[in-house]
Design an enzyme around this catalytic site. Structure first.
Site, mmCIF file in Angstrom:
data_model
loop_
_atom_site.group_PDB
_atom_site.id
_atom_site.type_symbol
_atom_site.label_atom_id
_atom_site.label_comp_id
_atom_site.label_asym_id
_atom_site.label_seq_id
_atom_site.Cartn_x
_atom_site.Cartn_y
_atom_site.Cartn_z
ATOM 1 N N VAL A 285 45.631 68.433 46.198
ATOM 2 C CA VAL A 285 45.139 68.233 47.554
ATOM 3 C C VAL A 285 43.794 67.516 47.456
ATOM 4 O O VAL A 285 42.898 67.964 46.729
ATOM 5 C CB VAL A 285 44.956 69.595 48.261
ATOM 6 C CG1 VAL A 285 44.471 69.399 49.689
ATOM 7 C CG2 VAL A 285 46.268 70.383 48.240
ATOM 8 N N CYS A 286 43.656 66.408 48.162
ATOM 9 C CA CYS A 286 42.396 65.652 48.113
ATOM 10 C C CYS A 286 41.249 66.550 48.586
ATOM 11 O O CYS A 286 41.257 67.058 49.713
ATOM 12 C CB CYS A 286 42.478 64.416 48.992
ATOM 13 S SG CYS A 286 40.892 63.568 49.114
ATOM 14 N N ILE A 287 40.277 66.698 47.741
ATOM 15 C CA ILE A 287 39.215 67.666 48.034
ATOM 16 C C ILE A 287 38.374 67.224 49.233
ATOM 17 O O ILE A 287 38.020 68.048 50.087
ATOM 18 C CB ILE A 287 38.346 67.926 46.776
ATOM 19 C CG1 ILE A 287 37.359 69.064 47.048
ATOM 20 C CG2 ILE A 287 37.632 66.685 46.302
ATOM 21 C CD1 ILE A 287 36.733 69.617 45.783
#
Lengths: 130, 122
Positions: free
Chosen positions: A77-79
């Site tokens: 998940v893109c932080i």
């Protein structure tokens, strides 16, 4: 074939998560390998452990968890996208002084480099909800 | 630099302050460039508004994209394109843009899309 999947669309405002999931299952069924699923933009909401849809509706986050566990798929998940939208793991919740963490088990917060790496090192990168 | 089949074209359709799409696309471009992936950008539809100079993003409490866009050449991202029709439809002057983009007619746009191994749309 090594295939990476990018989920950009919202799990509730688009069919991206559902379509991506069905695609991943179908690809695995045909003998392909899904190496990584990257959740970006609104797609990060699919990684919230707090989504509680009605009993007779599908919880796509749980479906992803099962699929990832069965087939050893990385779910990244893109932080930056996740922090902006309130999808936090324990570490980020502490760092930002938030009272709770909600990143579902099996998902991992990481940077966009994981998407660039997936683009480079997979035979195909397939986007849903772009 | 990545091999031709790994060259990435990021296609952006969102205006500069349409949610986070424009920034998401730009972040991916800069990250890909840092990974030495050959990367280009096609500004289509309202994304051509990103190319307007002298925007005052602070007037709507937004962050300006201009500084990040202008940094693209420093990252060796020089393959920048826009369909001429997208500029014309919005009355934008191609001689007064933030970045040196190559203007394409519709056939050239199609050829461009065909020439990249990977395309991601935002």
């Amino acid at each position: 074939m090594k295939i990476a999947v990018l989920v950009y669309g919202s799990p509730t405002a688009s069919s991206a998560a559902a379509t991506a999931y069905r695609y991943a299952r179908a690809a695995i069924g045909l003998g392909h390998q899904i190496t990584r699923v990257f959740f970006y933009g609104e797609g990060v909401h699919g990684a919230s452990a707090l989504a509680a849809p009605p009993q007779d509706e599908v919880n796509w986050g749980q479906r992803w968890q099962q699929l990832a566990q069965e087939h050893e798929i990385e779910m990244i998940v893109c932080i930056a996208a996740a922090l902006r939208r309130g999808v936090l793991n324990q570490q980020e919740a502490q760092r930002h002084g938030k009272s709770a963490a909600n990143l579902a088990a099996g998902f991992e917060l990481s940077g966009l480099g994981q998407l660039a790496d997936a683009a480079l090192n997979s035979d195909r990168l397939i986007t849903f909800g772009g | 630099m990545s091999t031709p089949d790994k060259q990435l074209l990021v296609v952006v359709g969102a205006g500069p302050h349409n949610a986070t799409r424009a920034r998401d696309a730009l972040d991916l471009v800069l990250t890909s460039a840092a990974f030495e992936i050959g990367v280009g950008i096609l500004f289509r539809d309202d994304a051509v508004y990103q190319l307007l100079p002298q925007q005052q993003a602070d007037a709507i409490d937004a962050k300006s994209l201009a500084a990040n866009l202008q940094a693209l050449p420093l990252y060796d991202v020089e393959q920048l394109y826009a369909p001429r029709s997208a500029l014309e439809a919005r009355g934008l002057d191609p001689d007064n843009l933030l970045l040196p983009v190559q203007l394409l007619d519709d056939n050239a746009t199609a050829a461009l899309l065909h020439s990249y191994g990977q395309i991601l749309s935002f």
